[in-house]
Design a protein around this motif. Sequence first.
Motif, PDB file in Angstrom:
ATOM      1  N   LYS A 156     -15.032   5.916   8.635  1.00 17.29           N
ATOM      2  CA  LYS A 156     -13.922   6.737   9.221  1.00 17.29           C
ATOM      3  C   LYS A 156     -12.665   6.696   8.069  1.00 17.29           C
ATOM      4  N   GLU A 157     -12.498   5.705   7.475  1.00 16.77           N
ATOM      5  CA  GLU A 157     -11.275   5.615   6.380  1.00 16.77           C
ATOM      6  C   GLU A 157     -11.753   6.616   5.289  1.00 16.77           C
ATOM      7  N   LYS A 158     -12.775   6.719   4.948  1.00 17.88           N
ATOM      8  CA  LYS A 158     -13.343   7.677   4.030  1.00 17.88           C
ATOM      9  C   LYS A 158     -13.260   9.187   4.405  1.00 17.88           C
ATOM     10  N   GLU A 159     -13.636   9.498   5.521  1.00 17.45           N
ATOM     11  CA  GLU A 159     -13.760  10.889   6.279  1.00 17.45           C
ATOM     12  C   GLU A 159     -12.017  11.172   6.175  1.00 17.45           C
ATOM     13  N   LEU A 160     -11.157  10.332   6.730  1.00 18.71           N
ATOM     14  CA  LEU A 160      -9.905  10.614   6.947  1.00 18.71           C
ATOM     15  C   LEU A 160      -9.360  10.726   5.365  1.00 18.71           C
ATOM     16  N   PHE A 161      -9.494   9.850   4.382  1.00 15.23           N
ATOM     17  CA  PHE A 161      -9.259  10.282   3.088  1.00 15.23           C
ATOM     18  C   PHE A 161      -9.589  11.449   2.644  1.00 15.23           C
ATOM     19  N   ASP A 162     -10.797  12.085   2.828  1.00 18.74           N
ATOM     20  CA  ASP A 162     -11.449  13.325   2.333  1.00 18.74           C
ATOM     21  C   ASP A 162     -10.404  14.760   3.004  1.00 18.74           C
ATOM     22  N   PHE A 163     -10.227  14.307   4.292  1.00 21.55           N
ATOM     23  CA  PHE A 163      -9.549  15.183   4.965  1.00 21.55           C
ATOM     24  C   PHE A 163      -8.163  15.489   4.298  1.00 21.55           C
ATOM     25  N   LEU A 164      -7.417  14.294   4.180  1.00 18.96           N
ATOM     26  CA  LEU A 164      -6.056  14.503   3.310  1.00 18.96           C
ATOM     27  C   LEU A 164      -6.192  14.919   2.070  1.00 18.96           C
ATOM     28  N   ASP A 183      -2.879  20.518   1.013  1.00 19.09           N
ATOM     29  CA  ASP A 183      -2.096  20.739   0.039  1.00 19.09           C
ATOM     30  C   ASP A 183      -0.826  19.416  -0.067  1.00 19.09           C
ATOM     31  N   GLN A 184      -0.865  18.578   0.925  1.00 16.55           N
ATOM     32  CA  GLN A 184       0.113  17.468   0.721  1.00 16.55           C
ATOM     33  C   GLN A 184      -0.301  16.378  -0.216  1.00 16.55           C
ATOM     34  N   PRO A 185      -1.084  15.965  -0.627  1.00 18.47           N
ATOM     35  CA  PRO A 185      -1.423  14.954  -1.789  1.00 18.47           C
ATOM     36  C   PRO A 185      -0.924  15.559  -2.855  1.00 18.47           C
ATOM     37  N   ARG A 186      -1.151  16.747  -3.207  1.00 15.45           N
ATOM     38  CA  ARG A 186      -0.830  17.431  -4.583  1.00 15.45           C
ATOM     39  C   ARG A 186       0.978  17.562  -4.377  1.00 15.45           C
ATOM     40  N   ALA A 187       1.504  18.087  -3.427  1.00 14.30           N
ATOM     41  CA  ALA A 187       2.897  18.154  -3.334  1.00 14.30           C
ATOM     42  C   ALA A 187       3.616  16.821  -3.555  1.00 14.30           C
ATOM     43  N   PHE A 239       0.719  -1.202   0.026  1.00 14.69           N
ATOM     44  CA  PHE A 239      -0.029  -0.079  -0.039  1.00 14.69           C
ATOM     45  C   PHE A 239       0.981   1.091  -0.014  1.00 14.69           C
ATOM     46  N   PRO A 240       1.332   1.805  -1.203  1.00 15.23           N
ATOM     47  CA  PRO A 240       2.261   2.966  -1.194  1.00 15.23           C
ATOM     48  C   PRO A 240       1.445   4.450  -1.283  1.00 15.23           C
ATOM     49  N   GLU A 241       0.163   4.245  -0.807  1.00 15.52           N
ATOM     50  CA  GLU A 241      -0.626   5.724  -0.808  1.00 15.52           C
ATOM     51  C   GLU A 241       0.036   6.654   0.200  1.00 15.52           C
ATOM     52  N   VAL A 242       0.582   6.243   1.219  1.00 16.28           N
ATOM     53  CA  VAL A 242       0.967   6.977   2.191  1.00 16.28           C
ATOM     54  C   VAL A 242       2.083   7.937   1.637  1.00 16.28           C
ATOM     55  N   ASN A 243       2.844   7.248   0.564  1.00 18.99           N
ATOM     56  CA  ASN A 243       3.752   8.238  -0.044  1.00 18.99           C
ATOM     57  C   ASN A 243       3.263   9.306  -1.150  1.00 18.99           C
ATOM     58  N   LEU A 244       2.145   9.030  -1.325  1.00 20.56           N
ATOM     59  CA  LEU A 244       1.347  10.114  -2.284  1.00 20.56           C
ATOM     60  C   LEU A 244       0.377  10.980  -1.260  1.00 20.56           C
ATOM     61  N   GLY A 245       0.701  11.017   0.027  1.00 19.94           N
ATOM     62  CA  GLY A 245       0.049  11.970   0.808  1.00 19.94           C
ATOM     63  C   GLY A 245      -1.252  11.457   1.118  1.00 19.94           C
ATOM     64  N   ILE A 246      -1.916  10.448   0.961  1.00 18.73           N
ATOM     65  CA  ILE A 246      -3.299   9.738   0.974  1.00 18.73           C
ATOM     66  C   ILE A 246      -3.250   8.523   1.856  1.00 18.73           C
TER      67      ILE A 246
END
Length: 727
Positions: free
Chosen positions: A252-260, A264-268, A123-130
């Motif tokens: 909760k997973e969706k709520e946290l995803f939407d917050f992230l 600006d961090q995912p775009r960065a 699960f590499p999503e953390v490296n994409l800010g999500i």
Amino acid sequence: MAAFRHISDAVAVITLSNPPVNALSSALLQAVHKALGEANEDSAVKAIVLCGDHGKFSAGADIREFGQPSKKRGPGLLLLCDLLEGSKKPVVAAIEGVALGGGLELALGCHYRIAHVQARVGFPEVNLGILPAASGTQRLPRLIGISPALSMITTGKFVPATEALKLGIVDEVVNENTVDKAIQLAKKVIDQPLGSRQLSTLPVQCPPNAEALLDEALVKVKKQFRGALSPQACIEALRAAVRLPYSEGIKKEKELFDFLYNTDQPRAQQYAFFAERKVAKWTLPSGVSWKTASPQPIRTAAVIGLGTMGRGIVTSLAKAQIPVIALEQDEKQLDIGRKAVMSLLHREILKMEQLGQSAAASQLGSVQFSLDYGELRDVDIVIEAVFENMALKKEIFRRLSAVCKPEAFLCTNTSGLNIDEIASVTDKPQMVIGTHFFLPAHTMKLLEVVHGRHTSSTSIYTAMHLAKTLGKIGVLVGNCPLFAGNRLIWQYMQQAIFLIEEGNKLEEIDQALEDFGIGMGPFRMMDLVGLDVLWKIETELGLMGPTLSIETLACQRGSKRYSPLLDILCKKKWFGRKSGQGWYKYEKSEGRNAMSDPWLHNFLSEYRGIHKLKTRFVSQDEVIDRCLYALINEGFKVLEDGIASGPEDIDVIYNNGYGWPKHKGGPMYYASLVGLPVVLSKLEKYYETNPDIPGLKPSGFLKKLVAKGNPPLQEWQSYLGSQSSKL
């Protein structure tokens, strides 16, 4: 996009097909959804196999759809995962190549999973800010337990098939046709109960101290990834899995995803992701011939110098299965180097064995140690890694020119010395190129490849291909003092030293920049690199001031401010961590942790008094502004000089070689995010106050971009005009 076909034994095969990595585009998800529905409605179908085309299961979300809010990965993919799990007919995932991110979530939705021995999951999503947003944070801990799920999801690491089998992610690992084996398994489980194979119905496997484990992990990621939100959100999603039923955990997973997603961090981080891919599509410098432009094979290599850097380079080559000859100047240094290299290689073998790789030692290239330059006559490439002394490097290249075969590539690991001057002593300057590794060389991802005036296209191609072979990110830059990365960091370090002269404590400066997200503050970084290394570079490049006593050390060189502090520390043989004393003190009993040095604080107070330096309160914001905007300003000068081909090159260099926080994209991306008018006004303010610090004088290119209306980063290069490019 998805193919659905019958086979005679009542098993339907649904194939994910979206070349080259079967990314889960909206169209592909819809096609799989349709194929799954058809398979479930067909009475002739008793079981289903889900596989990927072209030897890959799926690398996850389609990166071409990043940044399109209407096509978030969550809802469509989550629905498909639930439909797979809810199928009345058993579904088997046949994992080949990779199952990453959404691809792994799809596999977890299936009832059974078979993987090829060479496959990897993660699960590499953390490296994409999500975070995994289609049940990954809820299904994985129900399958393998909270502790291993925590490690996988918060680090984004890829797990090889053999380890995935041990963890319980897959049910079987095969070394043959994975789809055929999945079909065989599917036939075996027809009509068997599926309740225990539906992960959403299972309780999370967790120890009694699960909450404490998550709290400890939260403290750790906050310290390790200062300011990065995605690792923290991943932990909170896993906490929801522990505390809540599946249906509530998904919310909760969706709520946290939407917050992230709304930060600006995912775009960065996604910019950083794309920047690495853009840098990989490098082009030859203007004026370099494309004739015979292809990389040459590297079958054997040599490394000259077995200091800290040389040892790491030898290890990198051996890890890439390239036989190496390691050369030193005398028996004592050779013996020290041999022991250090063998220790590093032993650690690499242990790592491979822990990942289940059998015969790990045989997967490393051989290393031969020698004092004889004659041993290098047949090698394909030589990498010189001695300390920063031009005379020494030129002497080595004279010898290499005489000894090595004409087609051997001659590389120098210099941090900033003139490539053309080094090449001038050889009879084949076209074969000379800079390969600037970063400490520790066997683990750091960056390789700054520096071409000289005469460097051939073949040499450039070969060096860039070598970076890929070594598992590194190669960035091609032009030849100038300190090249690209170190030109910027020099301004950053200078500002930090000037700030302690103005009254700041070095611990406060380090803390401010680490709180911003920089991996290591400037003084701890200098101590790690070695003050003697920096001192030698300063000396070679003529950046040192006059060598005088402390009472007469000049803090000005003409109209420019100059700090002699580095000179003072090195004259005392305080070289940093390796000597036990530098800007900080280091005791072996304390694990080489940086400790404040009262003597140095007293000395600095005396030093300010002698030189009548005015001290003042400097806020944390000014510390960050002075250090970072001076660094960014030099980045604009590097672009203006044509040393880097674009701002992405600089950002990739800083994200992978200098500890810049990826959740801020890179220094040039950060400048665009803050706004170039803000950067310019801050620099003008600080330069007005400190007119003797040239690094604070705003770049002409920065001024031009502001005058042009602050264009987006992708358009910056179009405003450079016809400047003399070094690329």
